[in-house]
Write a protein that holds these residues in place. Sequence first.
Motif, PDB file in Angstrom:
ATOM      1  N   ASP A  52      -3.329  12.169  -2.955  1.00 19.85           N
ATOM      2  CA  ASP A  52      -2.826  11.084  -2.107  1.00 19.85           C
ATOM      3  C   ASP A  52      -2.106  10.026  -2.928  1.00 19.85           C
ATOM      4  O   ASP A  52      -1.079   9.489  -2.500  1.00 19.85           O
ATOM      5  CB  ASP A  52      -3.969  10.431  -1.323  1.00 19.85           C
ATOM      6  N   CYS A  55       1.341  11.332  -3.775  1.00 15.51           N
ATOM      7  CA  CYS A  55       2.218  11.299  -2.592  1.00 15.51           C
ATOM      8  C   CYS A  55       2.670   9.878  -2.281  1.00 15.51           C
ATOM      9  O   CYS A  55       3.854   9.632  -2.016  1.00 15.51           O
ATOM     10  CB  CYS A  55       1.498  11.897  -1.381  1.00 15.51           C
ATOM     11  N   MET A  56       1.752   8.931  -2.316  1.00 14.36           N
ATOM     12  CA  MET A  56       2.104   7.549  -2.002  1.00 14.36           C
ATOM     13  C   MET A  56       3.004   6.948  -3.079  1.00 14.36           C
ATOM     14  O   MET A  56       3.997   6.277  -2.760  1.00 14.36           O
ATOM     15  CB  MET A  56       0.845   6.708  -1.811  1.00 14.36           C
ATOM     16  N   TRP A 116       5.010   2.404  13.395  1.00 13.32           N
ATOM     17  CA  TRP A 116       4.003   3.218  12.715  1.00 13.32           C
ATOM     18  C   TRP A 116       3.143   2.342  11.812  1.00 13.32           C
ATOM     19  O   TRP A 116       1.919   2.480  11.769  1.00 13.32           O
ATOM     20  CB  TRP A 116       4.730   4.283  11.921  1.00 13.32           C
ATOM     21  N   ALA A 120      -0.784   1.517  12.214  1.00 16.65           N
ATOM     22  CA  ALA A 120      -1.706   1.871  11.125  1.00 16.65           C
ATOM     23  C   ALA A 120      -2.651   0.716  10.834  1.00 16.65           C
ATOM     24  O   ALA A 120      -3.846   0.928  10.595  1.00 16.65           O
ATOM     25  CB  ALA A 120      -0.929   2.258   9.873  1.00 16.65           C
ATOM     26  N   GLU A 125      -5.845   3.033  10.295  1.00 17.54           N
ATOM     27  CA  GLU A 125      -5.541   4.434  10.013  1.00 17.54           C
ATOM     28  C   GLU A 125      -5.849   4.760   8.553  1.00 17.54           C
ATOM     29  O   GLU A 125      -5.659   3.942   7.655  1.00 17.54           O
ATOM     30  CB  GLU A 125      -4.058   4.710  10.290  1.00 17.54           C
ATOM     31  N   MET A 127      -5.413   7.973   5.510  1.00 19.36           N
ATOM     32  CA  MET A 127      -4.672   9.184   5.169  1.00 19.36           C
ATOM     33  C   MET A 127      -5.706  10.289   4.954  1.00 19.36           C
ATOM     34  O   MET A 127      -6.703  10.079   4.278  1.00 19.36           O
ATOM     35  CB  MET A 127      -3.831   8.934   3.920  1.00 19.36           C
ATOM     36  N   ASN A 129      -5.082  13.605   3.900  1.00 24.16           N
ATOM     37  CA  ASN A 129      -4.604  14.786   3.174  1.00 24.16           C
ATOM     38  C   ASN A 129      -5.633  15.296   2.173  1.00 24.16           C
ATOM     39  O   ASN A 129      -5.554  16.432   1.731  1.00 24.16           O
ATOM     40  CB  ASN A 129      -3.296  14.475   2.449  1.00 24.16           C
ATOM     41  N   TYR A 133      -9.448   9.684   1.638  1.00 30.70           N
ATOM     42  CA  TYR A 133      -9.219   8.893   2.855  1.00 30.70           C
ATOM     43  C   TYR A 133      -8.811   7.439   2.582  1.00 30.70           C
ATOM     44  O   TYR A 133      -9.465   6.510   3.050  1.00 30.70           O
ATOM     45  CB  TYR A 133     -10.447   8.909   3.767  1.00 30.70           C
ATOM     46  N   ALA A 136      -3.971   3.780   5.340  1.00 26.94           N
ATOM     47  CA  ALA A 136      -2.557   4.130   5.472  1.00 26.94           C
ATOM     48  C   ALA A 136      -1.668   2.903   5.654  1.00 26.94           C
ATOM     49  O   ALA A 136      -0.462   2.976   5.403  1.00 26.94           O
ATOM     50  CB  ALA A 136      -2.365   5.087   6.643  1.00 26.94           C
ATOM     51  N   TYR A 139       0.774   1.754   2.695  1.00 28.98           N
ATOM     52  CA  TYR A 139       1.871   2.700   2.462  1.00 28.98           C
ATOM     53  C   TYR A 139       2.868   2.676   3.607  1.00 28.98           C
ATOM     54  O   TYR A 139       4.076   2.684   3.391  1.00 28.98           O
ATOM     55  CB  TYR A 139       1.324   4.112   2.244  1.00 28.98           C
ATOM     56  N   ARG A 140       2.383   2.644   4.824  1.00 29.78           N
ATOM     57  CA  ARG A 140       3.277   2.599   5.990  1.00 29.78           C
ATOM     58  C   ARG A 140       4.128   1.325   5.965  1.00 29.78           C
ATOM     59  O   ARG A 140       5.286   1.338   6.367  1.00 29.78           O
ATOM     60  CB  ARG A 140       2.485   2.665   7.285  1.00 29.78           C
TER      61      ARG A 140
END
Length: 172
Positions: A52, A55-56, A116, A120, A125, A127, A129, A133, A136, A139-140
């Motif tokens: 994660d 990705c972020m 979004w 979030a 929210e 993440m 993946n 956890y 989010a 990042y959003r």
Amino acid sequence: MSVIRKLLRFVDLVSEKAGAVGKWFAFLLVLIGTYETISRHFFNAPTIWAYDSLCMAGGVVYLLGASFDYLHDAHTRVDLIYSQFSDRGRALINVICSLLFFFPLMTVMLVLATRWAIKAWKINEIMFNSFWYPPAGPYRTVFALGLFLMLLQGLANLVRDVYMLIRGESID
């Protein structure tokens, strides 16, 4: 005209600073990737947070770097014909493509990303993946901010291109 120049310089400065922040996330990508690779392959101890985080961090590099790239005309372009045009010709192509493609796409993406991000934060929210956890919302929010900066730089570039079309010279 000096007010417009000051606004353009301010937008350019914001894009420069966004790129400067984004490049540190590229460094973070290397550190996290290296740490995960060494811990996974040499110590058989994979992390639950690295995927994660990678990705972020990659998203932040891309999103904060987009306005920087657009400022420096470093984005990807198929340049078979474009470079053959005069400065005014390139400005005309830029204006047409910006109005037909760039602004509609960036506006829709910004509206959706902002919704979004707000959602979030409202629903807390996470993440999912991996089993880490992370939240989010941050990042959003950076995602929406990156799109806003891209749209802002696009407006600055449009002003420059329109000025080139009208006057035949650069506004800077």
